[in-house]
Design an enzyme around this catalytic site. Structure first.
Site, PDB file in Angstrom:
ATOM      1  N   ILE A 214       0.854  -1.178   0.000  1.00 29.56           N
ATOM      2  CA  ILE A 214       0.000   0.000   0.000  1.00 29.56           C
ATOM      3  C   ILE A 214       0.892   1.231   0.000  1.00 29.56           C
ATOM      4  O   ILE A 214       2.014   1.201   0.511  1.00 29.56           O
ATOM      5  CB  ILE A 214      -0.923   0.011   1.243  1.00 29.56           C
ATOM      6  CG1 ILE A 214      -2.008   1.074   1.101  1.00 29.56           C
ATOM      7  CG2 ILE A 214      -0.143   0.186   2.533  1.00 29.56           C
ATOM      8  CD1 ILE A 214      -3.098   0.969   2.138  1.00 29.56           C
ATOM      9  N   GLY A 215       0.430   2.291  -0.622  1.00 31.18           N
ATOM     10  CA  GLY A 215       1.210   3.515  -0.635  1.00 31.18           C
ATOM     11  C   GLY A 215       1.371   4.075  -2.029  1.00 31.18           C
ATOM     12  O   GLY A 215       0.768   3.609  -3.003  1.00 31.18           O
ATOM     13  N   GLU A 236       0.363 -10.312   0.045  1.00 27.46           N
ATOM     14  CA  GLU A 236      -0.080 -10.292   1.431  1.00 27.46           C
ATOM     15  C   GLU A 236      -1.235  -9.320   1.615  1.00 27.46           C
ATOM     16  O   GLU A 236      -2.075  -9.488   2.494  1.00 27.46           O
ATOM     17  CB  GLU A 236       1.068  -9.943   2.370  1.00 27.46           C
ATOM     18  CG  GLU A 236       1.618  -8.541   2.212  1.00 27.46           C
ATOM     19  CD  GLU A 236       2.868  -8.334   3.038  1.00 27.46           C
ATOM     20  OE1 GLU A 236       2.920  -7.337   3.768  1.00 27.46           O
ATOM     21  OE2 GLU A 236       3.794  -9.159   2.949  1.00 27.46           O
TER      22      GLU A 236
END
Length: 614
Positions: A214-215, A236
């Site tokens: 994420i990001g 994941e």
């Protein structure tokens, strides 16, 4: 709000469930059972020294505040928020480094035996089964290993497919309390992260299986995958960026070799749109981290591309990802699991992507030496690609010297000279290697163009100092006839120093372009085109193409690009000198309207193209 404790079975209180000194697990990521935590804080007074274990938590992390240190002592496997980070810094909490795939064994092997697991679940179905919803990760393993499961039933928790279900009869206690799931919104676009995302996307082939985090970097990468085909997910986690690619059919999991047809994850974090998307979605399956992150399972996916980030990377390729010096910042997480899995996957590509600088450009994240106190998360032996906004450094099979030069090439230009000087203090770098790559802005911000020639994919880009060995190999691939036609004589050799001189070009003045065939970490130069700028604002042009690629149009591709750049630079005239028997090369120049002019040497043809009016 009604007191939570009254919603328990009347005969059960926190003092019936826990004792001082117990160790508990607290649900993960977007599945934090805040109502249980509030109840324990309020109604569990007198129960002291509870060790709280968990991974990342999207919460205000109230249990780690100083006022609760007599009741709780945190032992976290991943530092996510400011409260936990401060508690670790101040010694009120501990950080235990561990691979995400191995956390479950800490519980199951009684290394960290659990007295209770406090978790959040969906309401039970007609058969009594509750789903762990958006956060299966290590929660399932903790629940299976704990002596007691204490559950918060949240009507807003999605029901997710896969290995995500627990039966309500397994709970020692439970309560129903509605709680909005915490949301993580995509960050605004920035030029640096968009460029990194474009470079990452160029390493993703059709049919690849992706691991994403994420990001800003995963979000940017996903924006540049819309024209890809048959991508899969084994990750994941996922966030909002995958939704549109799944809906459009770009991500369809059709080519996956492990769980084909399914996106496999262990948790998700994002907005309400994502949580609604995974609810009762049979195409996305959630499994424990011990399964999803197991490197041998990851490697069962052919062409697995893992995309992870770093805080800093040293010039040998060592990756620091969990600490800034002595200050622990995050955790090992699943990076090593997926880097290892991608490394042994058939056609796999482990990628580390990061901006070249930190602290508003004042600090280089490509460093000569790891910061004192920082720890290596991913070893230099595992790293294949490092990507910044300045390009892709390919490290697999590279010597320490070659790695250093590759990484300096993708460092921010203002730090390159300092990095080269630093690396010379510890590793052998020849004196002649003093130049750094210069941009060819006319090629666009990526300095790279993907081209298709007779159905095969190649890349057109500038030559740069890191191509030293590839150019030497290119030279020695030529026949004597090719060398004679190109150089007018047969050179006896190409030393590394000579090769270095030829790739260390000031591209703001002269121009040196190449077409390369890149298959993973294997790079071969297939053609080179150059011009040398003369003092009178004219330039001399020359080409050479690998024998087995001749006649396919590579020289024409280079010629067209060089003419375009020369025009933009307002060069007045291009000149070429070609052996008279080199008919194919003469034909290329004449195709672009070069005109023959008088040359007193009958063995040589001189051709001219005027770019500006006389």
């Amino acid at each position: 709000m009604q007191s939570v404790v009254s919603q328990f079975n009347n005969k059960i209180t926190w003092h019936d469930l826990l004792q001082s000194g117990n160790r508990i697990f607290l649900g993960s990521n977007a599945g934090i059972p805040n109502a249980l935590v509030d109840s324990l804080i309020q109604d569990g007074k007198g129960i002291k020294d509870i060790e709280v274990t968990h991974i990342g938590t999207l919460s205000d992390e109230r249990w780690a505040l100083p006022e609760h240190q007599g009741q709780f002592k945190v032992n976290t496997f991943f530092i996510h928020g400011k409260v936990i980070r401060q508690a670790v810094d101040e010694g009120r909490a501990d950080y235990t480094p561990v691979f995400l795939s191995e956390i479950s064994s800490l519980f199951s092997d009684d290394i960290l035996p659990l007295d209770a697991a406090l978790i959040m679940v969906s309401p039970p179905d007609e058969l009594g089964y509750c789903s762990l919803g958006v956060s299966v990760d290590v929660v399932m393993s903790a629940a299976r290993s704990a002596k007691k499961i204490i559950a918060q039933i949240n009507p807003k928790m999605p029901r997710t497919a896969g290995h995500s279900f627990l039966h309500i009869s397994e709970f020692a206690a439970c309560l129903t309390h509605e709680q909005a799931l915490p949301e993580v919104h995509q960050a605004p676009k920035t030029d640096i992260y968009e460029r990194i995302g474009q470079y990452v996307a160029m390493l993703v082939n059709d049919g690849a299986t992706l691991q994403l985090g994420i990001g800003k970097i995963p979000d940017a990468t996903l924006r540049y995958l819309s024209k890809h085909k048959d991508l899969g997910i084994h990750s994941e986690m996922i966030s909002d960026g995958v939704i549109d690619l799944i809906k459009s059919g770009v991500i369809n999991n059709r080519k996956k070799t492990f769980h084909p047809g399914k996106s496999v994850v262990s948790f998700c974090m994002g907005t309400e749109r994502l949580y609604e998307f995974v609810h009762n979605n049979p195409h996305i399956e959630f499994y424990p981290s011990s399964y999803v992150n197991k490197p041998t399972n990851i490697a069962k996916n052919d062409n697995l591309v893992s995309i992870n980030s770093a805080l800093e990377v040293d010039l040998t390729g060592q990756v620091v990802a969990d600490s800034i010096g002595h200050d622990f910042y995050s955790g090992i997480g699943g990076q090593v699991d997926f880097v290892t899995g991608a490394t042994i996957s058939k056609g796999g590509k482990p990628i580390i992507a990061l901006p070249s600088t930190a602290k508003n450009g004042s600090v280089s994240r490509i460093v000569a030496n790891i910061t004192d106190g920082a720890g290596v998360v991913t070893s230099r032996g595992n790293v294949h690609y490092v990507i910044t906004e300045f390009g892709v450094a390919s490290l697999k099979g590279k010597s320490i010297r070659e790695r250093a030069l590759e990484l300096i090439r993708v460092a921010h230009p203002k730090f390159r000279e300092e990095l080269l000087a630093s690396v010379r203090q510890h590793y052998w770098v020849p004196d002649y290697q003093t130049k750094f790559p210069t941009d060819v802005p006319e090629l666009g911000e990526l300095q790279l163009k993907e081209i298709s020639i007779q159905g095969d994919t190649f890349y057109l880009r500038p030559l740069n100092p890191a191509d030293e060995r590839q150019l030497q190999e290119f030279f020695y691939s030529h026949t004597k006839e090719t060398l004679r036609l190109r150089y007018n004589y047969i050179p006896q050799g190409m030393s590394r120093q000579n090769s270095c001189d030829l790739v260390s070009v000031d591209q703001t003045k002269d121009l040196a372009l190449t077409i390369v065939n890149q298959q993973g970490s294997k790079i071969a130069i297939e053609a080179v085109g150059r011009y040398y700028l003369n003092p009178d604002n004219t330039c001399e042009v020359a080409f050479v193409t690998r024998e087995n690629q001749q006649g396919k149009g590579m020289a024409s591709r280079l010629m067209k690009q060089m003419i375009d750049i020369a025009k933009q630079r307002h060069i007045s005239k291009m000149v070429a000198f070609v052996r008279s028997e080199n008919k194919p090369m003469i034909s290329v120049f004449e195709q672009f309207e070069f005109k023959r002019v008088f040359n007193p040497d009958p063995a040589e043809v001189e051709l001219v193209l005027f770019l500006e009016e006389k």
